[in-house]
Design an enzyme around this catalytic site. Structure first.
Site, PDB file in Angstrom:
ATOM      1  N   HIS A   1      33.963 136.965  56.651  1.00  0.00           N
ATOM      2  CA  HIS A   1      33.966 136.879  55.128  1.00  0.00           C
ATOM      3  C   HIS A   1      33.438 135.498  54.606  1.00  0.00           C
ATOM      4  O   HIS A   1      32.382 135.231  53.669  1.00  0.00           O
ATOM      5  CB  HIS A   1      35.167 137.196  54.641  1.00  0.00           C
ATOM      6  CG  HIS A   1      35.636 138.518  54.600  1.00  0.00           C
ATOM      7  ND1 HIS A   1      36.722 139.011  54.536  1.00  0.00           N
ATOM      8  CD2 HIS A   1      34.977 139.765  55.143  1.00  0.00           C
ATOM      9  CE1 HIS A   1      36.884 140.360  54.644  1.00  0.00           C
ATOM     10  NE2 HIS A   1      35.686 140.833  55.135  1.00  0.00           N
TER      11      HIS A   1
ATOM     12  N   SER B   1      30.642 143.546  54.958  1.00  0.00           N
ATOM     13  CA  SER B   1      31.269 142.557  54.178  1.00  0.00           C
ATOM     14  C   SER B   1      31.026 141.452  54.136  1.00  0.00           C
ATOM     15  O   SER B   1      30.841 140.649  53.363  1.00  0.00           O
ATOM     16  CB  SER B   1      32.915 142.853  54.263  1.00  0.00           C
ATOM     17  OG  SER B   1      33.461 142.474  55.749  1.00  0.00           O
TER      18      SER B   1
END
Length: 527
Positions: free
Chosen positions: A490, A438
């Site tokens: 992230h 991610s």
């Protein structure tokens, strides 16, 4: 109505029966009776069944849905029908796997624990003469996450006690078997690390209190633990016992009549099959028939549209011009997940300790010289849902950006933003296990967002995709704020990608300008 029954309902029923009885029989003969392979129980009883039912629902029976008019103003209902069929196939098949294990398990009556190695191994035992050394305890704690968005944090404490024939045999270094007790508690994975630690300490105290008051010699029969995460937890507890040599026969106490071991599993198999069939029948009967598709199927003509859809699906995983690195990255992530599953690390989720051994990012280890973890963690995933969510995001953004960036630039930026995301993780968190693509994917989304803002794409494209991309990024970061997710990675990936996008956007614009000028010159020459 007759056509619907013959072409959609009857095949559904036959497939349901065939899957339930067929795979359950194979489970019994291959893994229980003959023991040809040693796979984890979650793979046999969960992983393989859901893959088989998905293949049956999506690739075997789904093409027949075309005789139903499932087109609607808001989209096509075929995916919804496929999902319902998949669930209808899966429910009885999963229950059947639990039933075949308990119902076919034999009960062996032993006069003494000494006889356990002299008799054929069975699933269940009763023992007349034995001694469990409660003061020679082996302990092991394990943690994992579960749930759709990894919202549940599961704590396990495994207790292993050596079993002998009598008290005088405790001088023997190797017990004949081990007595296992598991304590388990689930809390929210959104809690902060210090809150999780506090909850664990409370759980440990509760478990210790229960163990101190437990009479371990009181049980109805014993269950021999098969190859599973639970068994591995007990083995680690056995290894933690400093006094005795490990023995891998692990017996867990059952305090209910042997006749009740199946519970209501058989009723649930039949009930779920009937309910699924009724629901499917109603869903088949409601829509109108598409006469053209019905005629095509009756005449046995091939469905070129379905073949094209399948080719497009496979195309997401197949490298080709303009879409070369993205499928390679997707295949690499899926391949590593499958290898981990086949090696017995898990299926739905993986343990933190296993992820650490395979290359997860963990501040104390990474900062201590294991810098390769900054990259390797980006190809590991915590479980199936984690993998699927990331690969869906990568497929979308990679398919759009790779033609603009080129394969080498996309790969370079994917790896760089992933490493920077990993740096952000160990900078923000002192000691958490971090895995997943991610960070890299949000890095690519950061580049995409920068391109949208700097008008690399046409205005009509930029407007619609800017909104959808912002929603996706916002949702991802919001879920991270809820806890249990490495939001530092992230944000680190997103920001680094956005900066990269701003830096290279003038270069991309210049290339586009040169390309347009060349096209104009070529067109002028042709005139």
């Amino acid at each position: 109505m007759k056509d619907k029954i013959n072409l959609l309902f009857k095949p559904f029923v036959f497939t349901l029966i065939g899957l339930t009885f067929g795979y359950t029989f194979l489970h019994w003969i291959i893994f229980i009776e003959l023991e040809l392979f040693q796979l984890k129980e979650i793979i046999i009883s969960f992983g393989i069944p859901i893959v088989l039912t998905a293949l049956a629902a999506w690739f075997i029976l789904r093409p027949r849905f075309k005789i139903l008019n499932l087109e609607a103003k808001r989209g096509n209902w075929r995916d919804f029908y496929s999902a319902i069929m998949w669930m209808a196939f899966t429910a009885p098949l999963l229950i059947a796997q639990q039933y075949v294990v308990s119902s076919t398990g034999k009960l062996t009556e032993l006069n003494s624990i000494n006889e356990i190695n002299k008799s054929e191994p069975t699933k269940y035992y009763t023992i007349k003469n034995f001694f469990i050394d409660k003061f020679a305890t082996g302990l092991h704690s394990a943690f994992d996450v579960s749930g759709k968005n990894s919202e549940s944090f599961n704590m396990h404490i495994y207790v292993a006690l050596p079993i002998f024939e009598s008290l005088k045999d405790t001088t023997i270094m190797e017990p004949l078997a081990w007595f296992g007790i598991e304590y388990q508690k689930t809390i929210s994975n959104r809690l902060e690390p210090n809150e999780k630690e506090k909850k664990y300490q409370e759980f440990a105290k509760e478990s210790q209190l229960d163990f101190e008051h437990k009479n371990v010699s009181e049980f109805v029969y014993l269950d021999r633990i098969r190859h599973s995460d639970k068994r591995e937890g007990y083995i680690e507890a056995i290894k933690a016992n400093p006094k005795y040599i490990p023995n891998e026969i692990i017996l867990e106490p059952i305090n209910e009549p042997f006749e009740a071991r199946n519970g209501k599993k058989l009723e649930w198999i039949i009930g779920s099959s009937i309910i699924g069939s009724i629901v499917w029948l109603i869903m088949v009967l409601v829509p109108k028939i598409d006469e053209n598709e019905l005629k095509r199927i009756k005449e046995g003509k091939p469905d070129y549209k379905a073949q094209k859809e399948f080719q497009e699906f496979v195309g997401f995983l197949k490298p080709k011009k303009g879409y070369f690195i993205t499928p390679i990255l997707i295949n690499a992530n899926i391949g590593i997940y499958l290898i981990m599953a086949l090696m017995g690390f898990g299926f739905i989720s993986f343990k933190g300790q296993d992820l650490l051994q395979l290359g997860a990012n963990y501040g104390p280890l990474t900062k201590n010289g294991e810098w390769w973890r900054l990259l390797t963690n980006t190809f590991l995933h915590g479980g199936l849902m984690h993998l699927l969510a990331n690969m869906f995001g990568l497929t979308f953004v990679g398919g759009i950006l790779e033609p603009k960036l080129g394969k080498l630039k996309l790969l370079t930026f994917y790896l760089i933003t992933g490493i920077l995301a990993s740096f952000a993780s160990i900078w923000w968190y002192e000691a958490i296990i971090s895995v997943g693509a991610s960070g890299s994917i949000l890095g690519i989304y950061g580049i995409f967002l920068a391109f949208l803002l700097t008008k690399i794409f046409p205005p009509e494209f930029s407007t619609s995709f800017f909104i959808s991309t912002s929603i996706f990024i916002g949702y991802t970061l919001l879920m991270g704020l809820a806890g249990g997710i490495d939001n530092a990675a992230h944000i680190g990936g997103l920001l680094s990608g956005f900066v990269v996008g701003l830096i290279i956007s003038p270069i991309i614009k210049n290339k586009q300008k040169i390309k347009r000028l060349n096209k104009t010159k070529k067109a002028s020459l042709l005139r």
